[in-house]
Design an enzyme around this catalytic site. Structure first.
Site, PDB file in Angstrom:
ATOM      1  CG  ASP A  15      -6.707  -2.676  -3.753  1.00 61.03           C
ATOM      2  OD1 ASP A  15      -7.414  -1.888  -3.096  1.00 61.03           O
ATOM      3  OD2 ASP A  15      -5.640  -3.022  -3.496  1.00 61.03           O
ATOM      4  CB  SER A  33      -1.081  -0.091   1.023  1.00 59.72           C
ATOM      5  OG  SER A  33      -2.020   0.920   1.229  1.00 59.72           O
ATOM      6  CG  HIS A  47      -6.000  -2.175   0.209  1.00 55.52           C
ATOM      7  ND1 HIS A  47      -5.161  -1.951  -0.958  1.00 55.52           N
ATOM      8  CD2 HIS A  47      -5.355  -1.725   1.097  1.00 55.52           C
ATOM      9  CE1 HIS A  47      -4.348  -1.074  -0.563  1.00 55.52           C
ATOM     10  NE2 HIS A  47      -4.411  -1.022   0.836  1.00 55.52           N
TER      11      HIS A  47
END
Length: 417
Positions: A332, A204, A361
């Site tokens: 995602d 991320s 995610h």
């Protein structure tokens, strides 16, 4: 992405420290990288990139279909939330090392206790970069750490300022574009294990920082390889989607985490003037609001949109010369698939992209350990990294120059906490 807390051959050699083993494979024939016959990747996986043919032989499982765990993967939000709250967290005992940065800030490195005695100095080192507000306690970080250690790798978690209870000693946190701490950490780890190859894995926001670092510091980056997972890439696009529909739930959760960190260290920010809005930072209702009140001002941006645009790693990936694997999930909700810089990845001979049809995610609830064990990505990541490590151990020494790395190491001081 810029916020989550559920968190090839190069045409020219990279300059490296003269004390390190060979970390690249410039102009080497494909046969030197253990290329062997293997089944074609399964059509459920979208695999592309300039290094596709070079690196496909690394993987032992991509010929099998991506089979998400029933029910949980029917909805990207269910998968994301389930992984965040219910994925098991392997027990790990850390030994913390705090580093003072040149601006008197501090970051925390969590090493696995006892590995300094158990592993030889030449064991490959893996640096882990968690997502926004994430740290060494997160389950996805620990699973990757355990998987790498089982293969004989030395692992260290890089906890950014304020994350994972890392000390905050100046009125500055970290951001999607700030690379100073990353450079310091890499330089420090490299100086500590000069005979080992260095690798990195980021998730991320950590992935965004990692790719920015590799793209901007491509001439001095000492990493032998890296992996980017659920990278938002284009933070402007990610911000647009982040404020839509169910995504506001993630926005609220991350904002609360940011505000909690800020309030813990609010006294450091008490006398700041200019455009800083510390009351808003303490009570922000969205990540964008927090970034507008504090982050973009700290790093000299005129607006949040300017900060997001400048900080997007989609702009850096074309310059990456280190071997890079990117893994994304098509569904995602926080790192939108439409933000993936596909063309630049396809044109970069050092990059490989794998897009799974599901995953959410930081989810990827698939594979033999689903639903509570490690994500589907972990064995894929280790296949890639071990492939690079095997190749580096057989390659001839390449041209090197460690001046930049050594200079940044000179300015690094340890902070005992």
């Amino acid at each position: 992405m810029t916020r989550l807390a559920f968190a090839a051959v190069s045409s020219s050699p990279i300059l490296l420290s003269p004390t390190r083993r060979h970390l690249r494979f410039p102009n080497r024939p494909i046969s030197a990288l253990h290329v062997s016959a293997m089944p074609d990747p399964h059509p459920s996986l979208d695999i592309t990139g300039g290094a596709r043919d070079l690196f496909l032989p690394a993987f032992s499982s991509l010929h099998r279909p991506y089979s998400p765990f029933p029910l949980l993967a029917q909805n990207c939000h269910v998968e994301t939330i389930f992984a965040s709250f219910f994925r098991c967290s392997p027990p790990v005992t850390y030994k913390r090392e705090c580093l003072r940065t040149p601006d008197d800030g501090a970051v925390a490195l969590d090493w696995v206790a006892g590995d300094q005695f158990r592993l030889p100095p030449s064991s490959p080192v893996l640096i882990l970069l968690p997502g926004l507000t994430g740290g060494s306690e997160d389950s996805y970080v620990r699973h990757m750490l355990v998987k790498a250690r089982s293969k004989g790798w030395r692992v260290v978690v890089f906890n950014s300022r304020g994350c994972g209870d890392s000390p905050v000693t100046t009125p500055q946190f970290y951001s999607a574009s700030f690379l100073g701490d990353m450079r310091q950490v890499v330089a420090h780890v490299a100086s500590r294990y000069p005979n080992a190859n260095l690798y990195a894995v980021g998730w991320s926001l950590g992935a965004n920082i990692l790719v920015n670092y590799m793209g901007q510091d491509y001439e001095t980056c000492p990493l032998a390889g890296a992996v980017s997972l659920c990278n938002p890439f284009d933070l402007v696009i990610a911000d647009e989607d982040f404020r839509k529909a169910f995504n506001v739930v993630y926005d609220k959760a991350l904002t609360n985490a940011l505000c909690k960190i800020f309030k813990k260290h609010a006294l450091l920010f008490e006398d700041l003037g200019g455009e800083f809005n510390t009351p808003l930072a303490a009570n922000a209702k969205s990540v964008r609001e927090f970034d507008d009140a504090l982050t973009r001002v700290s790093f000299g941006f005129k607006s949040v949109d300017e900060y997001y645009s400048y900080s997007s790693s989609s702009k850096a990936i074309k310059h990456v010369r280190t071997r890079l694997l990117c893994i994304q999930a098509a569904n995602d909700p926080i790192a939108p698939a439409r933000g993936i810089p596909r063309q630049d990845i396809e044109e970069n001979p050092n990059c490989l992209l794998i897009v799974t049809p599901k995953g959410g995610h930081l989810g990827w609830i698939a594979g033999p350990e689903a639903p509570l064990g490690s994500p589907w990505t972990d064995p894929v990541v280790m296949d890639f990294l071990e492939y690079l490590e095997r190749g580096s151990s057989q390659s001839p020494a390449c041209r090197s120059d460690g001046e930049a790395l050594q200079q940044s190491t000179v300015d690094l001081h340890q902070l005992k906490v």
